[in-house]
Design a protein around this motif. Structure first.
Motif, PDB file in Angstrom:
ATOM      1  N   THR A 192       0.814  -1.220   0.000  1.00  0.00           N
ATOM      2  CA  THR A 192       0.000   0.000   0.000  1.00  0.00           C
ATOM      3  C   THR A 192       0.846   1.268   0.000  1.00  0.00           C
ATOM      4  N   ASN A 193       2.171   1.093   0.044  1.00  0.00           N
ATOM      5  CA  ASN A 193       3.110   2.217   0.029  1.00  0.00           C
ATOM      6  C   ASN A 193       2.841   3.189   1.184  1.00  0.00           C
ATOM      7  N   THR A 194       2.670   2.621   2.382  1.00  0.00           N
ATOM      8  CA  THR A 194       2.453   3.448   3.572  1.00  0.00           C
ATOM      9  C   THR A 194       3.565   3.212   4.579  1.00  0.00           C
ATOM     10  N   LEU A 195       3.789   4.217   5.399  1.00  0.00           N
ATOM     11  CA  LEU A 195       4.858   4.173   6.386  1.00  0.00           C
ATOM     12  C   LEU A 195       4.305   4.642   7.726  1.00  0.00           C
ATOM     13  N   ILE A 196       4.550   3.856   8.773  1.00  0.00           N
ATOM     14  CA  ILE A 196       4.157   4.219  10.131  1.00  0.00           C
ATOM     15  C   ILE A 196       5.430   4.344  10.956  1.00  0.00           C
ATOM     16  N   ARG A 197       5.557   5.461  11.671  1.00  0.00           N
ATOM     17  CA  ARG A 197       6.727   5.699  12.519  1.00  0.00           C
ATOM     18  C   ARG A 197       6.426   5.262  13.956  1.00  0.00           C
ATOM     19  N   PHE A 198       7.364   4.555  14.544  1.00  0.00           N
ATOM     20  CA  PHE A 198       7.263   4.150  15.943  1.00  0.00           C
ATOM     21  C   PHE A 198       8.366   4.860  16.700  1.00  0.00           C
ATOM     22  N   ARG A 199       7.992   5.831  17.473  1.00  0.00           N
ATOM     23  CA  ARG A 199       8.980   6.583  18.238  1.00  0.00           C
ATOM     24  C   ARG A 199       9.362   5.781  19.481  1.00  0.00           C
ATOM     25  N   THR A 200      10.652   5.664  19.745  1.00  0.00           N
ATOM     26  CA  THR A 200      11.095   4.856  20.880  1.00  0.00           C
ATOM     27  C   THR A 200      11.269   5.689  22.143  1.00  0.00           C
ATOM     28  N   SER A 201      11.347   6.995  22.005  1.00  0.00           N
ATOM     29  CA  SER A 201      11.514   7.829  23.197  1.00  0.00           C
ATOM     30  C   SER A 201      10.167   8.397  23.630  1.00  0.00           C
ATOM     31  N   GLY A 202       9.976   8.480  24.922  1.00  0.00           N
ATOM     32  CA  GLY A 202       8.774   9.086  25.475  1.00  0.00           C
ATOM     33  C   GLY A 202       7.557   8.186  25.525  1.00  0.00           C
ATOM     34  N   ILE A 203       7.680   6.922  25.092  1.00  0.00           N
ATOM     35  CA  ILE A 203       6.520   6.037  25.087  1.00  0.00           C
ATOM     36  C   ILE A 203       6.037   5.753  26.504  1.00  0.00           C
ATOM     37  N   ALA A 204       6.936   5.633  27.446  1.00  0.00           N
ATOM     38  CA  ALA A 204       6.536   5.344  28.826  1.00  0.00           C
ATOM     39  C   ALA A 204       5.721   6.485  29.414  1.00  0.00           C
TER      40      ALA A 204
ATOM     41  N   LYS B  81      -1.965   9.061  -0.355  1.00  0.00           N
ATOM     42  CA  LYS B  81      -1.744   8.150  -1.482  1.00  0.00           C
ATOM     43  C   LYS B  81      -2.951   8.098  -2.407  1.00  0.00           C
ATOM     44  N   THR B  82      -4.162   8.161  -1.837  1.00  0.00           N
ATOM     45  CA  THR B  82      -5.370   8.141  -2.656  1.00  0.00           C
ATOM     46  C   THR B  82      -5.447   9.377  -3.537  1.00  0.00           C
ATOM     47  N   ILE B  83      -5.188  10.537  -2.967  1.00  0.00           N
ATOM     48  CA  ILE B  83      -5.215  11.784  -3.743  1.00  0.00           C
ATOM     49  C   ILE B  83      -4.141  11.757  -4.828  1.00  0.00           C
ATOM     50  N   ALA B  84      -2.946  11.309  -4.484  1.00  0.00           N
ATOM     51  CA  ALA B  84      -1.862  11.234  -5.473  1.00  0.00           C
ATOM     52  C   ALA B  84      -2.243  10.312  -6.622  1.00  0.00           C
ATOM     53  N   THR B  85      -2.865   9.184  -6.314  1.00  0.00           N
ATOM     54  CA  THR B  85      -3.277   8.239  -7.352  1.00  0.00           C
ATOM     55  C   THR B  85      -4.355   8.849  -8.237  1.00  0.00           C
ATOM     56  N   LEU B  86      -5.336   9.504  -7.630  1.00  0.00           N
ATOM     57  CA  LEU B  86      -6.411  10.127  -8.402  1.00  0.00           C
ATOM     58  C   LEU B  86      -5.889  11.255  -9.299  1.00  0.00           C
ATOM     59  N   LEU B  87      -4.829  11.925  -8.871  1.00  0.00           N
ATOM     60  CA  LEU B  87      -4.246  13.010  -9.662  1.00  0.00           C
ATOM     61  C   LEU B  87      -3.178  12.512 -10.635  1.00  0.00           C
TER      62      LEU B  87
ATOM     63  N   ARG C 244      -0.401  10.968  -9.842  1.00  0.00           N
ATOM     64  CA  ARG C 244       0.949  11.077  -9.271  1.00  0.00           C
ATOM     65  C   ARG C 244       1.265   9.896  -8.365  1.00  0.00           C
ATOM     66  N   GLY C 245       0.563   8.801  -8.531  1.00  0.00           N
ATOM     67  CA  GLY C 245       0.707   7.662  -7.639  1.00  0.00           C
ATOM     68  C   GLY C 245       1.824   6.708  -7.991  1.00  0.00           C
ATOM     69  N   ARG C 246       2.742   7.120  -8.842  1.00  0.00           N
ATOM     70  CA  ARG C 246       3.840   6.233  -9.225  1.00  0.00           C
ATOM     71  C   ARG C 246       4.833   6.076  -8.079  1.00  0.00           C
ATOM     72  N   HIS C 247       5.386   4.882  -7.988  1.00  0.00           N
ATOM     73  CA  HIS C 247       6.428   4.620  -7.006  1.00  0.00           C
ATOM     74  C   HIS C 247       7.206   3.381  -7.427  1.00  0.00           C
ATOM     75  N   GLY C 248       8.269   3.122  -6.727  1.00  0.00           N
ATOM     76  CA  GLY C 248       9.038   1.908  -6.965  1.00  0.00           C
ATOM     77  C   GLY C 248       9.717   1.894  -8.317  1.00  0.00           C
ATOM     78  N   HIS C 249       9.607   0.760  -8.994  1.00  0.00           N
ATOM     79  CA  HIS C 249      10.298   0.577 -10.265  1.00  0.00           C
ATOM     80  C   HIS C 249       9.813   1.530 -11.342  1.00  0.00           C
ATOM     81  N   ALA C 250       8.540   1.897 -11.326  1.00  0.00           N
ATOM     82  CA  ALA C 250       8.028   2.813 -12.348  1.00  0.00           C
ATOM     83  C   ALA C 250       8.794   4.129 -12.329  1.00  0.00           C
TER      84      ALA C 250
END
Length: 110
Positions: free
Chosen positions: A28-40, A62-68, A70-76
């Motif tokens: 799905t070409n999505t990225l989630i950040r997991f912050r290691t500081s301050g979690i406690a 990503k949906t807006i980019a695809t509809l416009l 501009r959704g290319r990524h990776g090898h393309a």
């Protein structure tokens, strides 16, 4: 860990660092950040809310980019940049040496 026989097929990449970790969904070409500081200091509910908001934001972007168109990524993108480098006579985005190094790593893994 790499598995090519998992069903259903998942295409995730997790990178762990000292300050942050990321979970990348290659399908799905999505990225989630997991912050290691301050979690406690923050409740688990807020951490889950943060992850959910990140996923929602990535999905909308990503949906807006695809509809416009501009959704290319990776090898393309790489192939497009390679052709552009030929047209303009500039260095390609990936060198032959880089390609051989990747193949060597993959051969070693297999």
């Amino acid at each position: 860990t790499i598995s090519t026989s998992i069903v259903p097929k998942h295409r995730f990449l997790r990178i762990y660092g000292t300050e942050m970790s990321v979970h990348i969904d290659l399908a799905t070409n999505t990225l989630i950040r997991f912050r290691t500081s301050g979690i406690a200091k923050v409740s688990k509910a807020l951490v889950n809310l943060d992850h959910g908001l990140q996923l929602l934001s990535e999905t909308i972007t990503k949906t807006i980019a695809t509809l416009l168109g501009r959704g290319r990524h990776g090898h393309a993108v790489l192939i497009e940049r390679f052709y552009e480098s030929l047209r303009q006579g500039i260095d390609p985005p990936v060198t032959g040496e880089d390609g051989r190094a990747v193949v060597a790593v993959l051969d070693h893994i297999w």
